[in-house]
Scaffold this active site. Structure first.
Site, PDB file in Angstrom:
ATOM      1  N   GLU A 189     -83.972 -81.946   4.594  1.00 29.55           N
ATOM      2  CA  GLU A 189     -83.454 -83.057   3.764  1.00 29.55           C
ATOM      3  C   GLU A 189     -84.363 -84.276   3.814  1.00 29.55           C
ATOM      4  O   GLU A 189     -84.288 -85.150   2.968  1.00 29.55           O
ATOM      5  CB  GLU A 189     -82.017 -83.412   4.185  1.00 29.55           C
ATOM      6  CG  GLU A 189     -81.868 -84.292   5.409  1.00 29.55           C
ATOM      7  CD  GLU A 189     -82.081 -83.554   6.739  1.00 29.55           C
ATOM      8  OE1 GLU A 189     -82.495 -82.375   6.733  1.00 29.55           O
ATOM      9  OE2 GLU A 189     -81.823 -84.193   7.789  1.00 29.55           O
TER      10      GLU A 189
ATOM     11  N   CYS B 142     -80.988 -79.382  12.934  1.00 28.38           N
ATOM     12  CA  CYS B 142     -81.268 -80.149  14.152  1.00 28.38           C
ATOM     13  C   CYS B 142     -80.009 -80.214  15.028  1.00 28.38           C
ATOM     14  O   CYS B 142     -79.610 -79.190  15.567  1.00 28.38           O
ATOM     15  CB  CYS B 142     -81.819 -81.520  13.784  1.00 28.38           C
ATOM     16  SG  CYS B 142     -82.763 -82.255  15.122  1.00 28.38           S
TER      17      CYS B 142
ATOM     18  N   HIS C  96     -86.140 -80.759   9.600  1.00 26.91           N
ATOM     19  CA  HIS C  96     -85.237 -81.455   8.673  1.00 26.91           C
ATOM     20  C   HIS C  96     -85.672 -81.282   7.213  1.00 26.91           C
ATOM     21  O   HIS C  96     -86.461 -82.091   6.714  1.00 26.91           O
ATOM     22  CB  HIS C  96     -85.241 -82.951   8.990  1.00 26.91           C
ATOM     23  CG  HIS C  96     -84.475 -83.332  10.199  1.00 26.91           C
ATOM     24  ND1 HIS C  96     -83.125 -83.632  10.168  1.00 26.91           N
ATOM     25  CD2 HIS C  96     -84.855 -83.493  11.490  1.00 26.91           C
ATOM     26  CE1 HIS C  96     -82.708 -83.963  11.382  1.00 26.91           C
ATOM     27  NE2 HIS C  96     -83.740 -83.881  12.217  1.00 26.91           N
TER      28      HIS C  96
HETATM   29  N1  LIG Z   1     -79.744 -84.607  19.056  1.00 29.86           N
HETATM   30  C1  LIG Z   1     -81.028 -84.124  18.802  1.00 29.86           C
HETATM   31  C2  LIG Z   1     -81.879 -84.711  17.730  1.00 29.86           C
HETATM   32  C3  LIG Z   1     -81.391 -85.526  16.625  1.00 29.86           C
HETATM   33  C4  LIG Z   1     -81.316 -84.874  15.265  1.00 29.86           C
HETATM   34  O1  LIG Z   1     -80.493 -84.001  15.065  1.00 29.86           O
HETATM   35  O2  LIG Z   1     -82.022 -85.330  14.337  1.00 29.86           O
HETATM   36  C5  LIG Z   1     -81.937 -84.068  19.998  1.00 29.86           C
HETATM   37  O3  LIG Z   1     -82.333 -85.074  20.522  1.00 29.86           O
HETATM   38  O4  LIG Z   1     -82.329 -82.993  20.365  1.00 29.86           O
END
Ligand SMILES: N[C@@H](CCC(=O)O)C(=O)O
Length: 232
Positions: free
Chosen positions: A205, A86, A203
């Site tokens: 995890e 992510c 994700h």
């Molecule tokens: N920063 C990321 C998401 C958050 C994450 O990595 O879980 C976004 O909004 O695209």
């Protein structure tokens, strides 16, 4: 095998990763503050999800300048493994360790969901415990998860089989309806040409133990560990 998990101001999945690597995989795990530069003790570096530096400017755009990133480049050049999840994927594209970019989702909304993914190749340590074309379900949570690459880069990715995961429907069909965020060619995860760096928006995890509602992410970590042990 030692895992290192990079922590930037604003990371929020670092401890989830450490729970998997130290708790479920039972491997030594170190949290690496973004200003640390000595990561030579780690076999695998995980760049976790979150909102590094508040996602200011663009997700991952500031994190790429953190002192630890130079060491990460050297870690990769030695052929050691890196996984970016992510925000970690966003940081890897911003720093040039993976091609393309992550931009605002097609509908300009933050998406939090569980989605099916098709495993496009299972010859990498990360994916060796999946079947090729297997459909797995993983959580997504992002505002800038729309993967973009220009036509030449996309052709190179496809020609080199660098697409690792694609968004699909429950039967494995890849089309516009099964694309949650508008990513080009439904791309959810890619690797570099050498296959030692992988980045993915979903994700794993968050789907590594039954209590969390799914275990489809666990084989990714287990496969990576097994691959490392075999090559040790
Ligand atoms: N920063 C990321 C998401 C958050 C994450 O990595 O879980 C976004 O909004 O695209």
């Amino acid at each position: 095998m030692k895992f290192g998990v990079v922590v930037f101001p604003g990371s929020n999945c670092d401890r989830d990763i450490a729970t998997v690597t130290s708790g479920i995989l039972q491997q030594p795990t170190r949290l690496i503050w973004h200003s640390d530069t000595d990561i030579s003790d780690c076999d695998v570096i995980v760049v976790p999800g979150g909102f590094s530096y508040g996602d200011y400017l663009r997700c991952g755009a500031i994190a790429r300048f953190a002192p630890v990133m130079q060491s990460l480049q050297e870690h990769v050049a030695k052929g050691k493994y890196v996984i970016g999840i992510c925000n970690g994927f966003q940081i890897l594209t911003e720093s040039g360790l993976l091609p393309g970019a992550l931009v605002r989702n097609r509908d300009l909304h933050f998406i939090c969901d569980r989605v099916p993914l098709r495993v496009e190749r299972n010859d990498l340590p990360f994916t060796q415990k999946y079947q090729k074309q297997q459909v797995i379900t993983l959580p997504i949570a992002h505002g800038e998860g729309c993967y973009f690459a220009d036509a030449d880069t996309l052709k190179e990715l496809e020609d080199n089989q660098q697409v690792v995961f694609r968004y699909c429907d429950a039967l494995g069909n890849v089309n516009n309806e099964s694309n949650p965020n508008g990513s080009v060619s439904n791309i959810a995860g890619i690797c570099n040409q050498q296959g030692n760096v992988i980045g993915m928006m979903p994700h794993p995890e968050r789907a590594a133990e039954g209590l969390l509602g799914g275990t489809d992410g666990k084989p990714l970590f287990a496969g990576l560990l097994e691959g490392l042990l075999v090559n040790a």
